[in-house]
Design an enzyme around this catalytic site. Structure first.
Site, PDB file in Angstrom:
ATOM      1  N   PHE A 527      -7.511  -7.817  -4.473  1.00 47.85           N
ATOM      2  CA  PHE A 527      -8.784  -7.664  -5.173  1.00 47.85           C
ATOM      3  C   PHE A 527      -8.478  -7.233  -6.615  1.00 47.85           C
ATOM      4  CE2 PHE A 527      -9.855  -6.979  -0.717  1.00 47.85           C
ATOM      5  CZ  PHE A 527     -11.001  -7.764  -0.552  1.00 47.85           C
ATOM      6  N   PHE A 532      -7.001  -3.073  -6.329  1.00 50.22           N
ATOM      7  CA  PHE A 532      -6.246  -2.740  -5.129  1.00 50.22           C
ATOM      8  C   PHE A 532      -6.025  -3.992  -4.283  1.00 50.22           C
ATOM      9  CE2 PHE A 532     -10.509  -2.641  -3.349  1.00 50.22           C
ATOM     10  CZ  PHE A 532     -10.345  -3.077  -2.037  1.00 50.22           C
ATOM     11  N   GLU A 534      -5.664  -5.059  -0.052  1.00 50.05           N
ATOM     12  CA  GLU A 534      -5.823  -4.612   1.331  1.00 50.05           C
ATOM     13  C   GLU A 534      -4.719  -5.237   2.188  1.00 50.05           C
ATOM     14  OE1 GLU A 534      -8.910  -4.958   5.119  1.00 50.05           O
ATOM     15  OE2 GLU A 534      -9.142  -6.245   3.372  1.00 50.05           O
ATOM     16  N   CYS A 538       0.682  -6.250   9.645  1.00 47.46           N
ATOM     17  CA  CYS A 538       2.084  -6.019   9.306  1.00 47.46           C
ATOM     18  C   CYS A 538       2.861  -5.957  10.611  1.00 47.46           C
ATOM     19  CB  CYS A 538       2.227  -4.709   8.535  1.00 47.46           C
ATOM     20  SG  CYS A 538       3.936  -4.277   8.158  1.00 47.46           S
ATOM     21  N   ALA A 539       3.816  -6.876  10.789  1.00 51.44           N
ATOM     22  CA  ALA A 539       4.539  -6.914  12.048  1.00 51.44           C
ATOM     23  C   ALA A 539       5.876  -7.608  11.890  1.00 51.44           C
ATOM     24  CB  ALA A 539       3.714  -7.631  13.123  1.00 51.44           C
ATOM     25  N   THR A 551      10.925  -1.691   6.159  1.00 49.58           N
ATOM     26  CA  THR A 551      10.995  -1.017   4.861  1.00 49.58           C
ATOM     27  C   THR A 551      11.243  -2.011   3.747  1.00 49.58           C
ATOM     28  OG1 THR A 551      11.768   1.053   5.827  1.00 49.58           O
ATOM     29  CG2 THR A 551      12.296   0.674   3.527  1.00 49.58           C
ATOM     30  N   LEU A 570      -4.397  -0.379   0.098  1.00 47.96           N
ATOM     31  CA  LEU A 570      -5.239   0.275   1.090  1.00 47.96           C
ATOM     32  C   LEU A 570      -5.036  -0.437   2.418  1.00 47.96           C
ATOM     33  CD1 LEU A 570      -8.625   0.843  -0.805  1.00 47.96           C
ATOM     34  CD2 LEU A 570      -6.861   2.534  -0.296  1.00 47.96           C
ATOM     35  N   ILE A 601     -13.155  -3.722   1.657  1.00 47.34           N
ATOM     36  CA  ILE A 601     -12.125  -3.624   2.685  1.00 47.34           C
ATOM     37  C   ILE A 601     -12.763  -3.690   4.074  1.00 47.34           C
ATOM     38  CG2 ILE A 601     -12.201  -1.095   2.738  1.00 47.34           C
ATOM     39  CD1 ILE A 601      -9.172  -1.135   3.168  1.00 47.34           C
ATOM     40  N   TYR A 604     -12.231  -0.694  10.572  1.00 50.94           N
ATOM     41  CA  TYR A 604     -11.710  -0.821  11.931  1.00 50.94           C
ATOM     42  C   TYR A 604     -12.021   0.444  12.720  1.00 50.94           C
ATOM     43  CZ  TYR A 604      -9.174  -4.876  10.205  1.00 50.94           C
ATOM     44  OH  TYR A 604      -8.853  -6.096   9.657  1.00 50.94           O
TER      45      TYR A 604
END
Length: 794
Positions: A527, A532, A534, A538-539, A551, A570, A601, A604
């Site tokens: 955005f 920022f 979003e 993540c896997a 990392t 964020l 955003i 959840y």
């Protein structure tokens, strides 16, 4: 390369030894023509300097005013039988008659050269060199078609002509003298190499050094395009600024290559980032194109260096050249504070390990979570979650968040820079530092992933779906692979929801590729208007975890966003992912104003909102290496300090002679332990009280009748060469700004800056000057006010 005048764009042959630039005004001056033109000038000067003295006098007489008695205004002897124009040194008559009359004023040749009778042979040869430069510039003026270039040539022609008449050395008159910008291109490239590649082994650094030297050499002999050519190619750029730099380049770098009577500078030493930005894109394109065309002519030992490593080096440097937040152009960079040059260190035998080219072929590491999934397993609440596309379209974008760098000036410590450089030299030697085992408790989490990236085992690409472009089969396969990884590792997420976001054109995914297949990634949505990004998923696939990939993957994502000037992340993290995100610098303390992300955003259920603020000065993919190096530096410094403390000094014998008392500082070895004399005077503990006291003192100083020379920074135009003499300038305006920003946390910092004003003034100005006297009087007044405030003893 060059047409008329040889000032158009082009480059010398890559990898060639003894590169020779195109001569100005020499017509078609490509390749051997440039070298030939320069060689002819040198040969003519050598021939003329070896001529008999009468012939030299005849040559100089042509450019010398008449000295005969009476009001003769002839400014140069003219032969009754003139040679071709311009005069040629090899077409002179065999005999020279000093009684030969001038065709203009009828006075003899001897009357024109009478002032040269007693000058030394060395001075005469110097003047003859200027004469040939004048004749060469005369040719340039008549051959040149570009108006801007012709004007510069003509100005230099008149300057050299005048210096012959006055028997002086030609001095260019300009408002500013070199260097024109700091840091210079050379220093910036040195800083770039230090910033990006100082962690590499010595062999790889040597490779980078060769690339850096090659690049700097290319710039020094690069032929700039004329301002008119540039206006046609880039009509919207700063034409006036480029014309100023082009004129300076002609006067100080280009023409002096052939007219050696003018002082010559290297382009890379007197110009900085501004000129480099104006030429880099085109220069990079032409260099790489030329390298491809001439690859068969390159020697085998240079082929890999130029065809493989040089393009990667240029791409990485390009990011730093055009980035608004690159630290290599800061005067506070380590290289700039030492006052010396950091040697060009060099790189690349494997793909670069920092910010990768194109952001598509550089390694990625992802660190796993203990639960077997490195991603926030999010459970969307259908009732609360807005459609990201619709929300983004309904709301008006706000003004972008601007990141302001920390402007606080660097405060140099007590450790000498030469000692730090000496220690750094020891820790960069692989023989002095044992390799850390990857299984060691002291090894960085991403160390194994970084090594795999360097070897080319893993790579990453920022990819996304597009509705406008033709589908790319490989990218679509990777997107399907990412959808499978996220679905398998995030079992609580609906597969349809994962598929929709991964293939949504407004989302991108940083994908981790190993052996041609996807093993992990981070899906995100940027955005820019809100400042920022979003992070959505993540896997890393379960059989590739516990290898530091998590990392390293996050570090590459951070560098990608620094490149795009978005400095905040964020994400909603579930209970299993909070630990992972904390390790990556995320916290529950959100720096982005709530008004910037509410409604943008996705929300959840049962997840925690976390944020991360990025520092554009940190190379995140090499952060652990930098920290390791800093630890080694501190360790070495501690060892040296301990060695000094353990040194045994002879006992004091002065007391045997009847001395009853000595100053503590006179005890041998006391200062080596770090002891310092106790400061005299009262140190105010309350910051507000200190601020008000210092503000009052500074106001009194600024109001003093002798403060006028020190109110603002010294201007280069008013004091030429000031910043070459004074390395650490200071003025009352800067002190006011520092006071306002609460920089002065102690009275010593405040007094040190004020004292620097007086010291600088006395160093630059002679004792009899008015400025010197003002400094003395104001210094006395200042210390009187300091004593009144009780900050030092009366």
């Amino acid at each position: 390369m060059a047409d008329s005048a040889g000032i158009q764009q082009g480059s010398p042959a890559i990898g060639a030894a003894g590169l020779v630039p195109a001569a100005p005004g020499a017509g078609g001056t490509e390749g051997s023509g440039a070298a030939g033109g320069s060689a002819r000038i040198v040969a003519k000067k050598a021939q003329l300097r070896s001529s008999p003295r009468p012939k030299k006098l005849e040559k100089l007489g042509i450019y010398s005013s008449c000295k005969a008695e009476g009001p003769c205004k002839c400014n140069g002897w003219k032969n009754q039988n003139p040679p071709p124009t311009p005069p040629q040194a090899d077409q002179q008559t065999n005999t020279v008659n000093l009684q030969e009359p001038c065709r203009s004023c009828s006075h003899t040749l001897g009357d024109h050269v009478s002032h040269l009778e007693n000058i030394s042979e060395e001075e005469m040869n110097r003047l003859l060199g200027v004469v040939l430069d004048v004749e060469y510039l005369y040719t340039c003026v008549h051959k040149e078609e570009d108006a801007d270039t012709k004007q510069v040539y003509f100005s230099l022609f008149k300057l050299l002509r005048k210096s012959i008449l006055q028997m002086g050395k030609p001095m260019l008159e300009a408002q500013e003298s070199p260097p024109f910008e700091k840091p210079s291109i050379e220093q910036g490239v040195n800083n770039f190499v230090q910033y990006k590649f100082s962690h590499l082994p010595s062999k790889e650094r040597q490779t980078i050094m060769e690339l850096a030297k090659m690049f700097l050499n290319q710039i020094n002999y690069w032929q700039l395009e004329t301002p008119s050519q540039r206006r046609q190619r880039v009509p919207n750029e700063d034409a006036a600024g480029y014309k100023v730099n082009y004129t300076r380049w002609l006067c100080y770098c280009n023409v002096p290559q052939f007219c050696d009577s003018l002082p010559r500078y290297d382009t890379t030493q007197i110009f900085g980032r501004t000129l480099l930005r104006s030429v880099f894109t085109v220069m990079r394109k032409q260099l790489l194109e030329q390298a491809r065309q001439e690859k068969d002519k390159l020697p085998p030992e240079k082929r890999t260096l130029i065809l493989t490593h040089f393009p990667k080096f240029l791409s990485m440097l390009e990011e730093e050249v055009y980035s608004h937040s690159s630290p290599i152009w800061s005067m506070e960079f380590l290289a700039g504070t030492t006052g010396g040059q950091i040697p060009v260190q060099t790189v690349i035998s494997a793909p670069p390990v920092t910010r990768s080219l194109y952001y598509s072929a550089s390694p990625v590491s992802v660190e796993p979570s203990t639960c077997g999934s490195v991603s926030p397993a999010r459970k969307p609440n259908p009732a609360l979650e807005p459609n990201p596309v619709v929300v983004g379209e309904k709301r008006k974008p706000s003004e972008p968040l601007h990141h302001e760098e920390n402007k606080r000036p660097r405060v140099l410590g007590d450790i000498p820079m030469d000692l730090i450089n000496e220690v750094m030299a020891t820790i960069t030697d692989p023989a002095t530092i044992p390799e850390t085992s990857l299984l060691s408790a002291h090894s960085a989490r991403d160390e194994a992933a970084r090594l795999e990236e360097r070897r080319g085992v893993i790579e990453f690409h920022v990819i996304g779906n597009s509705l406008n472009q033709k589908p790319n089969k490989r990218i679509l396969m990777w997107l399907v692979g990412l959808q499978n990884v996220f679905s398998h590792q995030l079992p609580r997420m609906p597969k349809e929801y994962i598929t929709r976001l991964v293939f949504d054109p407004k989302h991108k995914t940083l994908s981790l590729i190993k052996d041609g297949r996807v093993i992990g990634g981070i899906c995100f949505r940027m955005f820019p208007s809100q400042g920022f990004t979003e992070i959505v998923f993540c896997a890393v696939t379960s059989n590739e975890q516990v290898k530091g990939y998590g990392t390293h993957l996050m570090n590459h994502l951070k560098e990608y966003h620094i490149k795009h000037e978005i400095l905040n992340f964020l994400t909603y993290a579930d209970e299993y992912a909070i630990g992972y995100f904390k390790k990556q610098g995320f916290s529950k303390d959100i720096k982005v104003p709530k008004s910037k992300y509410v409604g943008y955003i996705k929300d959840y259920e049962g997840a925690t909102l976390m944020g991360c603020e990025l520092n554009p000065s940190i190379p995140y993919t090499e952060f652990s290496v930098i920290i390791k190096k800093q630890k080694e530096i501190i360790k070495k410094l501690i060892e040296r300090k301990q060695a000094q403390i353990r040194k045994v000094y002879p006992g004091l014998s002065c007391f045997k002679d009847g001395v009853r008392q000595i100053p503590i500082e006179s005890i041998p070895g006391i200062r080596e332990t770090g002891w310092k004399p106790a400061g005299k005077g009262k140190e105010l503990k309350d910051p507000d009280q200190l601020y008000s006291t210092l503000k009052s003192i500074l106001q009194h100083v600024k109001s003093h009748q002798n403060a006028w020379p020190f109110m603002e920074p010294v201007k280069k135009t008013e004091a030429p060469g000031y910043y070459q003499v004074i390395r650490f300038p200071m003025d009352l305006k800067t002190m006011s700004e520092r006071l306002k920003s609460r920089y002065y946390t102690t009275r010593k910092l405040f007094m040190a800056d004020m004292q620097r004003i007086f010291t600088n003034c006395r160093e630059y100005n002679p004792p009899e000057s008015e400025y010197y006297k003002c400094a003395n009087l104001l210094e006395k007044f200042f210390y009187g006010k300091i004593k009144e405030a009780g900050l030092i003893e009366k």
